[in-house]
Design a protein around this motif. Sequence first.
Motif, mmCIF file in Angstrom:
data_model
loop_
_atom_site.group_PDB
_atom_site.id
_atom_site.type_symbol
_atom_site.label_atom_id
_atom_site.label_comp_id
_atom_site.label_asym_id
_atom_site.label_seq_id
_atom_site.Cartn_x
_atom_site.Cartn_y
_atom_site.Cartn_z
ATOM 1 N N GLU A 61 0.831 -1.206 0.000
ATOM 2 C CA GLU A 61 0.000 0.000 0.000
ATOM 3 C C GLU A 61 0.866 1.257 0.000
ATOM 4 O OE1 GLU A 61 -0.486 -2.559 2.243
ATOM 5 O OE2 GLU A 61 -2.145 -3.422 1.110
ATOM 6 N N GLU A 62 1.939 1.255 0.803
ATOM 7 C CA GLU A 62 2.842 2.405 0.835
ATOM 8 C C GLU A 62 3.548 2.587 -0.508
ATOM 9 O OE1 GLU A 62 4.153 2.535 5.520
ATOM 10 O OE2 GLU A 62 5.205 1.160 4.175
ATOM 11 N N CYS A 63 3.937 1.487 -1.113
ATOM 12 C CA CYS A 63 4.583 1.560 -2.425
ATOM 13 C C CYS A 63 3.611 2.080 -3.479
ATOM 14 C CB CYS A 63 5.133 0.197 -2.827
ATOM 15 S SG CYS A 63 6.573 -0.339 -1.883
ATOM 16 N N ALA A 64 2.365 1.617 -3.422
ATOM 17 C CA ALA A 64 1.352 2.075 -4.379
ATOM 18 C C ALA A 64 1.093 3.571 -4.212
ATOM 19 C CB ALA A 64 0.062 1.284 -4.202
ATOM 20 N N SER A 65 1.038 4.020 -2.984
ATOM 21 C CA SER A 65 0.840 5.437 -2.703
ATOM 22 C C SER A 65 2.012 6.272 -3.231
ATOM 23 C CB SER A 65 0.665 5.628 -1.201
ATOM 24 O OG SER A 65 0.443 6.970 -0.904
ATOM 25 N N GLU A 66 3.213 5.772 -3.021
ATOM 26 C CA GLU A 66 4.396 6.472 -3.516
ATOM 27 C C GLU A 66 4.409 6.500 -5.040
ATOM 28 O OE1 GLU A 66 8.239 8.423 -3.305
ATOM 29 O OE2 GLU A 66 6.368 8.394 -2.163
ATOM 30 N N PHE A 67 3.977 5.423 -5.672
ATOM 31 C CA PHE A 67 3.908 5.394 -7.137
ATOM 32 C C PHE A 67 2.943 6.456 -7.640
ATOM 33 C CE2 PHE A 67 1.710 3.639 -10.962
ATOM 34 C CZ PHE A 67 2.710 3.959 -11.862
ATOM 35 N N THR B 249 14.382 3.789 -6.841
ATOM 36 C CA THR B 249 14.243 3.513 -5.409
ATOM 37 C C THR B 249 12.943 2.773 -5.137
ATOM 38 O OG1 THR B 249 15.544 5.464 -4.849
ATOM 39 C CG2 THR B 249 14.120 4.583 -3.122
ATOM 40 N N LEU B 250 11.870 3.235 -5.757
ATOM 41 C CA LEU B 250 10.575 2.576 -5.600
ATOM 42 C C LEU B 250 10.620 1.164 -6.181
ATOM 43 C CD1 LEU B 250 7.608 2.622 -4.768
ATOM 44 C CD2 LEU B 250 7.107 3.753 -6.950
ATOM 45 N N ASP B 251 11.223 1.015 -7.344
ATOM 46 C CA ASP B 251 11.368 -0.290 -7.993
ATOM 47 C C ASP B 251 12.047 -1.273 -7.039
ATOM 48 O OD1 ASP B 251 12.757 -2.366 -9.724
ATOM 49 O OD2 ASP B 251 11.772 -1.232 -11.312
ATOM 50 N N ALA B 252 13.129 -0.844 -6.417
ATOM 51 C CA ALA B 252 13.868 -1.713 -5.489
ATOM 52 C C ALA B 252 13.022 -2.077 -4.275
ATOM 53 C CB ALA B 252 15.160 -1.021 -5.046
ATOM 54 N N ALA B 253 12.252 -1.117 -3.764
ATOM 55 C CA ALA B 253 11.398 -1.391 -2.603
ATOM 56 C C ALA B 253 10.323 -2.416 -2.944
ATOM 57 C CB ALA B 253 10.756 -0.089 -2.105
ATOM 58 N N ILE B 254 9.750 -2.301 -4.142
ATOM 59 C CA ILE B 254 8.699 -3.242 -4.545
ATOM 60 C C ILE B 254 9.280 -4.640 -4.725
ATOM 61 C CG2 ILE B 254 7.016 -3.819 -6.337
ATOM 62 C CD1 ILE B 254 6.805 -0.745 -6.831
ATOM 63 N N VAL C 168 4.069 -7.778 -8.239
ATOM 64 C CA VAL C 168 4.589 -7.807 -9.615
ATOM 65 C C VAL C 168 3.801 -6.869 -10.521
ATOM 66 C CG1 VAL C 168 5.563 -10.119 -9.437
ATOM 67 C CG2 VAL C 168 3.247 -9.847 -10.303
ATOM 68 N N MET C 169 2.514 -6.704 -10.243
ATOM 69 C CA MET C 169 1.704 -5.804 -11.057
ATOM 70 C C MET C 169 2.116 -4.354 -10.836
ATOM 71 S SD MET C 169 -2.000 -7.526 -10.593
ATOM 72 C CE MET C 169 -2.308 -9.212 -11.025
ATOM 73 N N LEU C 170 2.322 -3.988 -9.581
ATOM 74 C CA LEU C 170 2.761 -2.630 -9.280
ATOM 75 C C LEU C 170 4.158 -2.391 -9.844
ATOM 76 C CD1 LEU C 170 2.332 0.104 -7.931
ATOM 77 C CD2 LEU C 170 3.158 -0.912 -5.786
ATOM 78 N N LEU C 171 5.024 -3.371 -9.726
ATOM 79 C CA LEU C 171 6.372 -3.253 -10.268
ATOM 80 C C LEU C 171 6.319 -2.996 -11.772
ATOM 81 C CD1 LEU C 171 9.399 -3.405 -9.678
ATOM 82 C CD2 LEU C 171 9.261 -5.878 -10.053
ATOM 83 N N ALA C 172 5.477 -3.731 -12.473
ATOM 84 C CA ALA C 172 5.331 -3.530 -13.919
ATOM 85 C C ALA C 172 4.792 -2.137 -14.217
ATOM 86 C CB ALA C 172 4.412 -4.601 -14.509
ATOM 87 N N ASP C 173 3.830 -1.664 -13.420
ATOM 88 C CA ASP C 173 3.276 -0.319 -13.641
ATOM 89 C C ASP C 173 4.347 0.755 -13.459
ATOM 90 O OD1 ASP C 173 0.779 -1.322 -14.234
ATOM 91 O OD2 ASP C 173 -0.051 -0.955 -12.237
ATOM 92 N N VAL C 174 5.206 0.591 -12.455
ATOM 93 C CA VAL C 174 6.299 1.540 -12.240
ATOM 94 C C VAL C 174 7.214 1.552 -13.460
ATOM 95 C CG1 VAL C 174 8.402 1.966 -10.882
ATOM 96 C CG2 VAL C 174 6.248 1.440 -9.730
ATOM 97 N N ARG C 175 7.535 0.382 -13.958
ATOM 98 C CA ARG C 175 8.448 0.286 -15.097
ATOM 99 C C ARG C 175 7.821 0.857 -16.368
ATOM 100 N NH1 ARG C 175 10.957 -5.590 -13.294
ATOM 101 N NH2 ARG C 175 12.312 -4.688 -11.685
ATOM 102 N N VAL C 176 6.521 0.692 -16.543
ATOM 103 C CA VAL C 176 5.845 1.280 -17.698
ATOM 104 C C VAL C 176 5.867 2.810 -17.594
ATOM 105 C CG1 VAL C 176 3.608 1.541 -18.872
ATOM 106 C CG2 VAL C 176 4.406 -0.724 -18.215
#
Length: 125
Positions: free
Chosen positions: A5-11, A27-32, A41-49
Motif C-alpha cells: 500500500e505504501e509503495c502504491a501510494s508512492e507510485f 528507489t521505488l522499484d527496489a522497494a517493490i 509484480v503488477m505494481l512493479l510492472a506499472d512503475v516500469r511502464v
Amino acid sequence: MASLEECASEFKRLAAEPGSTAEDFATLDAAIEELEEPTSVMLLADVRVEVARRAERAGRPAEALAECNRALKSWPENCDALLLRGSLRRALGELELAESDWLVALDHARAAVADYVGDEEEEEE
C-alpha cells in the motif's frame, strides 16, 4: 516503504509529479522487488511502464524499450507495456514485432473482459 500500500501510494505521488526522477522510480522499484506479496509484480510492472513512458517522451526510445521489456518480465500480461512496446517498435521500423505486441495485448484485454463479464454473471445468479 514496508508495504504494498505504501509503495502504491508512492507510485501515485511520483507518477503525478512531472519532476520525478529516474532515481526516484529506481528507489521505488527496489522497494517493490523486496516485497513478497503476489500482487507486487503488477505494481512493479506499472512503475516500469511509467519510467518507459517518461523515457519515450524525453526522446530516449532505447531506454523506453528496455523498461517495457523489464515490465513484461515481471508481468507478461501487462497490456500497457505491450501497447507502448508495440508503438516503440513501430517507430523503429519493426512492424512485425509491433503488430505481434499489439495482438498479444488485444488477446490479454479480451481475456480480462471475459473474466470480468463472467464474474458479474456469477454475482447475478
